[in-house]
Design an enzyme around this catalytic site. Sequence first.
Site, PDB file in Angstrom:
ATOM      1  N   GLY A 163       0.821  -1.211   0.000  1.00  0.00           N
ATOM      2  CA  GLY A 163       0.000   0.000   0.000  1.00  0.00           C
ATOM      3  C   GLY A 163       0.847   1.249   0.000  1.00  0.00           C
ATOM      4  O   GLY A 163       0.431   2.304   0.442  1.00  0.00           O
ATOM      5  N   LYS A 200      11.888  -2.573 -11.854  1.00  0.00           N
ATOM      6  CA  LYS A 200      12.068  -1.525 -12.858  1.00  0.00           C
ATOM      7  C   LYS A 200      10.963  -0.495 -12.643  1.00  0.00           C
ATOM      8  O   LYS A 200       9.778  -0.858 -12.475  1.00  0.00           O
ATOM      9  CB  LYS A 200      11.935  -2.133 -14.261  1.00  0.00           C
ATOM     10  CG  LYS A 200      12.135  -1.117 -15.388  1.00  0.00           C
ATOM     11  CD  LYS A 200      13.571  -0.711 -15.493  1.00  0.00           C
ATOM     12  CE  LYS A 200      13.799   0.303 -16.603  1.00  0.00           C
ATOM     13  NZ  LYS A 200      15.112   0.966 -16.435  1.00  0.00           N
ATOM     14  N   LYS A 236      -4.146   6.911  -1.722  1.00  0.00           N
ATOM     15  CA  LYS A 236      -5.131   7.125  -2.792  1.00  0.00           C
ATOM     16  C   LYS A 236      -6.061   8.267  -2.390  1.00  0.00           C
ATOM     17  O   LYS A 236      -6.492   8.342  -1.244  1.00  0.00           O
ATOM     18  CB  LYS A 236      -5.935   5.839  -3.027  1.00  0.00           C
ATOM     19  CG  LYS A 236      -5.074   4.699  -3.559  1.00  0.00           C
ATOM     20  CD  LYS A 236      -5.776   3.358  -3.494  1.00  0.00           C
ATOM     21  CE  LYS A 236      -4.857   2.238  -3.971  1.00  0.00           C
ATOM     22  NZ  LYS A 236      -5.410   0.888  -3.689  1.00  0.00           N
ATOM     23  N   ARG A 291      -7.842  -7.978   1.574  1.00  0.00           N
ATOM     24  CA  ARG A 291      -8.868  -7.396   2.451  1.00  0.00           C
ATOM     25  C   ARG A 291      -9.934  -6.723   1.588  1.00  0.00           C
ATOM     26  O   ARG A 291      -9.735  -6.531   0.388  1.00  0.00           O
ATOM     27  CB  ARG A 291      -8.220  -6.345   3.359  1.00  0.00           C
ATOM     28  CG  ARG A 291      -7.700  -5.167   2.546  1.00  0.00           C
ATOM     29  CD  ARG A 291      -7.038  -4.077   3.362  1.00  0.00           C
ATOM     30  NE  ARG A 291      -6.711  -2.932   2.531  1.00  0.00           N
ATOM     31  CZ  ARG A 291      -5.576  -2.788   1.853  1.00  0.00           C
ATOM     32  NH1 ARG A 291      -4.651  -3.739   1.901  1.00  0.00           N
ATOM     33  NH2 ARG A 291      -5.362  -1.726   1.092  1.00  0.00           N
TER      34      ARG A 291
HETATM   35  C1  MV4 Z   1       5.319   1.428  -8.856  1.00  0.00           C
HETATM   36  C2  MV4 Z   1       5.165   2.482  -9.806  1.00  0.00           C
HETATM   37  C3  MV4 Z   1       5.992   2.485 -10.925  1.00  0.00           C
HETATM   38  N1  MV4 Z   1       6.893   1.489 -11.097  1.00  0.00           N
HETATM   39  N2  MV4 Z   1       6.214   0.456  -9.071  1.00  0.00           N
HETATM   40  C4  MV4 Z   1       3.002   0.982  -5.550  1.00  0.00           C
HETATM   41  C5  MV4 Z   1       2.159   1.256  -4.340  1.00  0.00           C
HETATM   42  C6  MV4 Z   1       1.289   2.377  -4.768  1.00  0.00           C
HETATM   43  N3  MV4 Z   1       0.807   3.170  -3.667  1.00  0.00           N
HETATM   44  C7  MV4 Z   1       2.145   3.172  -5.682  1.00  0.00           C
HETATM   45  N4  MV4 Z   1       2.922   2.213  -6.356  1.00  0.00           N
HETATM   46  C8  MV4 Z   1       3.626   2.332  -7.508  1.00  0.00           C
HETATM   47  N5  MV4 Z   1       4.539   1.384  -7.738  1.00  0.00           N
HETATM   48  C9  MV4 Z   1       6.992   0.493 -10.165  1.00  0.00           C
HETATM   49  N6  MV4 Z   1       7.896  -0.498 -10.354  1.00  0.00           N
HETATM   50  C10 MV4 Z   1       4.200   3.480  -9.564  1.00  0.00           C
HETATM   51  C11 MV4 Z   1       3.419   3.396  -8.431  1.00  0.00           C
HETATM   52  C12 MV4 Z   1       2.397   4.409  -8.236  1.00  0.00           C
HETATM   53  C13 MV4 Z   1       2.779   5.723  -7.862  1.00  0.00           C
HETATM   54  C14 MV4 Z   1       4.110   6.023  -7.627  1.00  0.00           C
HETATM   55  C15 MV4 Z   1       4.438   7.309  -7.278  1.00  0.00           C
HETATM   56  C16 MV4 Z   1       3.468   8.308  -7.155  1.00  0.00           C
HETATM   57  C17 MV4 Z   1       2.149   7.998  -7.367  1.00  0.00           C
HETATM   58  C18 MV4 Z   1       1.782   6.693  -7.716  1.00  0.00           C
HETATM   59  C19 MV4 Z   1       0.428   6.380  -7.957  1.00  0.00           C
HETATM   60  C20 MV4 Z   1       0.087   5.089  -8.289  1.00  0.00           C
HETATM   61  C21 MV4 Z   1       1.062   4.097  -8.443  1.00  0.00           C
END
Ligand code: MV4
Length: 452
Positions: A163, A200, A236, A291
Site C-alpha cells: 500500500g 524496474k 489514494k 482485504r
Molecule cells: C510502482 C510504480 C511504478 N513502477 N512500481 C506501488 C504502491 C502504490 N501506492 C504506488 N505504487 C507504484 N509502484 C513500479 N515499479 C508506480 C506506483 C504508483 C505511484 C508512484 C508514485 C506516485 C504515485 C503513484 C500512484 C500510483 C502508483
Amino acid sequence: MFKQILIANRGEIALRVLRACREMGVETVVAYSDADRESLPVRMADKRICIGPAPGGKSYLSIPNVVSAAMLTGCEAIHPGYGFLSENESFAEMCRDVGLIFIGPPPEAMGIMGDKVEARKAMRAAGMPMLSGTDVLRSLSEAEAAAARIGFPIMLKAAAGGGGRGIRLATQPEEFAHVFTTAQSEAREAFHDDGVYVEKYLGRAKHVEVQILCDNFGNGVYLGERNCSVQRRHQKLLEESPSPNLPEKVRREMGQRAIEAVLAIGYRGVGTLEFLVDEQNNYYFMEMNTRLQVEHPVTEMVTGLDLVHAQLRVASGEPLSIRQEDVHMNGHAIEFRITAEDPEMDFRPQTGVIEEYFPPSGPGVRVDSHLYRGYEIPPHYDSLLAKLIVWAPTRDEAIARGRRALKEFIIEGVPTTIPFHLRLLDNPLFQRGEAYTNFLAEHSAEFALKSR
Ligand code: MV4
C-alpha cells in the site's frame, strides 16, 4: 448465515459492515476503543464492547483483546474491515485456533500475498506478467548488482510492506546506495523486517486494480477494475471504475488471469490485485491486497453487487450465487476520499469537532461516513471523514455529478480535501482520463500541493 459477528474496526467501514449485517439479519457487536465510545457505529450496533484505550496498538491492533471480545460476546465470526488486523496472518490463525471464523482469506493465502516477494513468485508461477525485479536483497552489493542488471530508474519496495509504505524511487546510480539503505531502515522501522526488493520503475503508467471474489468451492469471479492513479505520497485520493480508455480485451485478460492466480493459491473471499498499465496497455502485477478495500463502493456501484454481503455469505460457507457471465459493468463511478487534511497546508491531518454536517444526496450519490454534527474527530487514527461515491451512465456525467455533490457537501469544523477534489475535476488531463501515477507530482502547483 451467522447469528452474531464482531466488527473489529471503527469509523465508516464499521458502519458499512454493520449495515450489511443488518440487511442480512446478523446481530452486530462493535468493538471500540475509549476514543470511539461516542462514535456512530457504536451507537448503532446491537451490542458494543470496549477493547482498550485509544492507541491502536492497545485496542484495534491487539489480537488478545479483539479475540477475547468476540468470545466474551458469543460471536461466531469477526469482520476485520480494512487496515488494523485485516491482513494480519497471526490474527487469522488465532481466530481459526479458537474456533472463530475470520471473514477473509485463509491465513496461508494471506501470508503468501503479505510477503510482496512471495506474492511476485506465486504470480510469476501463475504466468502473470511482471516488471523485471528481484528477490529480497539483503546487502548493498547484491542490490547494486541488481540495479545494474535492471537499469535505472528503479523502485525499491519493502518485502513486508504494501500500500505504498516503504517505497522509494532511485533515478541514478549515484543516489542508489543512499536510497537502498534508507529503504532498508524504513522497512525495519515500519515492519520489523528490513527485506527490500527492487523493480524496474514504470513511469507514465496507470495504477489499475482488479476486484476478485472466490468461495470455498473453487469458484471465482472478477468484478471489473478500479483506476487508482491519483495518489499523493502513496495515499489514494480518488478512485474510479471502469478505468478510462482501458480496452475490453485487456480488462477481460487481466480479470481472467487474476482469477486463475488466486484460485491456484486457494484464495477465499474478496481480494484485489494491483497492476501497473503502460501507455500500450501492457499490464504488470504489483501486489495483492487480501482485504476489503476502502474503495470497494466504486465496484459496487458499477456492478450492482454488495461486496460485504458476498463476504458474509462466503465466510458462512455458501457457494457464489453468480457466475462470470452474470457480472456486468454498468455506467461509471468515482469515489472521492474526503479526509480531515488541509490541502493548503500540505495535507496536514487536522482534528476538531464537526460543527455542521450536511451530506449530498439525489440520483447516483452515495456517502459512506460516520460523521454527525458534534462528532469529535480523534487524533489517534487515519483522517478519513467520508467517502463520496457518485455513479452516472458516462464518465463525463459522473464528473458533473461529482462536482455537484462536492459543492453540496457541508462539513464545518475542520478543513477537508473537498476543495482539492473540485480542482481535480476541473483539470483537463483528468477530464480526458490521462491522469498517470506521476500526475499529482507534475501538477503540484495547480493543486497548491507543496512538492515533496
Ligand atoms: C510502482 C510504480 C511504478 N513502477 N512500481 C506501488 C504502491 C502504490 N501506492 C504506488 N505504487 C507504484 N509502484 C513500479 N515499479 C508506480 C506506483 C504508483 C505511484 C508512484 C508514485 C506516485 C504515485 C503513484 C500512484 C500510483 C502508483
